[in-house]
Scaffold this active site. Structure first.
Site, PDB file in Angstrom:
ATOM      1  N   GLY A  95       3.655   0.463  -8.054  1.00  9.99           N
ATOM      2  CA  GLY A  95       2.744   0.680  -9.166  1.00  9.99           C
ATOM      3  C   GLY A  95       3.493   1.045 -10.428  1.00  9.99           C
ATOM      4  N   GLY A 144       3.824   0.097  -3.752  1.00 10.40           N
ATOM      5  CA  GLY A 144       2.697  -0.807  -3.897  1.00 10.40           C
ATOM      6  C   GLY A 144       3.069  -2.262  -3.704  1.00 10.40           C
ATOM      7  N   GLU A 167       8.014   7.485  -2.538  1.00  5.66           N
ATOM      8  CA  GLU A 167       7.083   8.316  -3.313  1.00  5.66           C
ATOM      9  C   GLU A 167       7.351   9.818  -3.213  1.00  5.66           C
ATOM     10  OE1 GLU A 167       5.037   4.376  -2.751  1.00  5.66           O
ATOM     11  OE2 GLU A 167       6.246   5.725  -1.510  1.00  5.66           O
ATOM     12  N   ASP A 175       1.506   5.451  -0.479  1.00  4.82           N
ATOM     13  CA  ASP A 175       0.097   5.057  -0.533  1.00  4.82           C
ATOM     14  C   ASP A 175      -0.009   3.538  -0.448  1.00  4.82           C
ATOM     15  OD1 ASP A 175       1.208   4.697  -3.144  1.00  4.82           O
ATOM     16  OD2 ASP A 175      -0.796   4.711  -4.012  1.00  4.82           O
TER      17      ASP A 175
END
Length: 357
Positions: A95, A144, A167, A175
């Protein structure tokens, strides 16, 4: 809570920001339109992530366009299967963390919600898509980036593939569906990857099941050419095409794949503290630099993120794909709200790649 050790933003990235501030409104509009490109084939369509200067980091605009494209392709009887690749040296580095951090600083929580909701919606759409999907993982595939590829049917790794879920190193949690697919890896490899942010290469992805096929980088254009000629919606036909250009590959002797016994022994324990104590004990008993490097990664991460991520992987092992995405969405909103912790840092995808991957 200790502060994370994040290096200064590179001069290149500062120059990139400065240039972006001088763009005209029309050029910005053009950029938004071109962040996801489409190639039409005989019986298939390819989405091309096209932000090479940002390692194809995903933003809300890209997520919205991917949702629109894949829904249309799913309903088009003339399209048998779909595929995705990235421009430049990355498939997708995750992301767009910098944009998300600016939303947080400006108090734009709704924009943060929209970011996660849009990307997670696409990841769910990909994981439940009625048509076969091929992801060509040529280059960096982080966070992501794994989320928009692993839920699909086929993942082609190569010699340039670099996978990681880093992360915890920026005060967040793995995630984009990571708690589902990491928790289903052999043994406790998922906990190891989630907590340390350690990298895997293409051969290691193939060995643990994150990739379905491996080809040397030079063959990828041939794969794309052959896929473009197919007129089918049959996964077995697509798989036969991929197998035609696949190569047999094994992880090297220093790979974590050859240390699954130690990974299971340490990362199968109940708490982060027990995991670290066990690794320190192993380091004192065996002369293996891997133990020391793993400990360093854990100690550079956010302590709270380590605990949250461990719990997330453990819960993901007993949840469905959609349940994991719903839970991760709630966790992500808590993470960016700063109501519990201020560990989330602004850090470019370049910094993560250069520092830890």
């Amino acid at each position: 809570m200790q502060r994370l050790k994040i290096s200064n933003i590179s001069r290149y990235f500062n120059d990139l920001r400065a240039l972006s501030q001088h763009r005209t409104s029309s050029s910005v509009t053009d950029d938004l339109c071109n962040q996801v490109l489409v190639e039409g084939k005989a019986n298939s369509r390819m989405a091309i992530l096209n932000r090479p200067s940002a390692l194809n980091a995903l933003n809300t605009n890209m997520g919205a366009k991917l949702n629109k494209l894949f829904k249309a392709w799913e309903n088009d009887p003339n399209i048998g299967f779909v595929s995705m690749k990235g421009s430049g040296r990355a498939f997708c580095a995750g992301g767009d963390i910098v944009s998300l951090y600016h939303f947080m600083n400006q108090g734009k929580l709704e924009e943060c919600k929209d970011f996660f909701r849009t990307l997670y919606s696409f990841i769910y759409l990909l994981g439940t898509h009625l048509k076969p999907h091929v992801a060509i993982l040529n280059g960096v595939t982080m966070g992501g980036g794994a989320g928009v590829s692993i839920p699909g049917t086929f993942r082609v790794a190569c010699g340039k593939t670099v996978f990681a879920t880093p992360e915890t190193l920026i005060g967040f949690h793995p995630d984009a569906g990571a708690s589902f697919y990491l928790s289903h890896l052999p043994g406790h490899l998922g906990e190891f990857l989630a907590l340390t942010g350690a990298k895997l290469n293409g051969a290691e992805m193939m060995a643990c099941g994150l990739a379905t096929h491996y080809s040397v980088s030079e063959k990828l254009p041939l794969i794309e050419e052959e896929l473009g000629k197919l007129v089918t919606d049959d996964p077995s036909v697509i798989e036969a095409c991929l197998e035609k250009y696949s190569d047999l590959v094994y992880p090297d002797k220093n790979s974590v794949i050859h240390r699954i016994d130690i990974v299971d022994k340490c990362f199968g324990l109940d708490t982060v503290e027990e995991i670290i104590d066990s690794l320190e004990s192993e380091a004192s008993l065996i002369n293996d630099p891997w133990c020391g490097s793993t400990l360093r990664l854990l100690k550079e991460a956010s302590p709270l993120s380590l605990k949250v991520s461990l719990r997330s992987i453990r819960e993901g092992r007993f949840q469905t794909f959609d349940e994991c995405l719903v839970r991760e969405y709630r966790m992500s909103l808590q993470g960016v709200s700063r109501l519990i912790s201020g560990d989330f840092y602004e850090v470019s995808n370049f910094q993560i790649l250069n520092k830890h991957v």
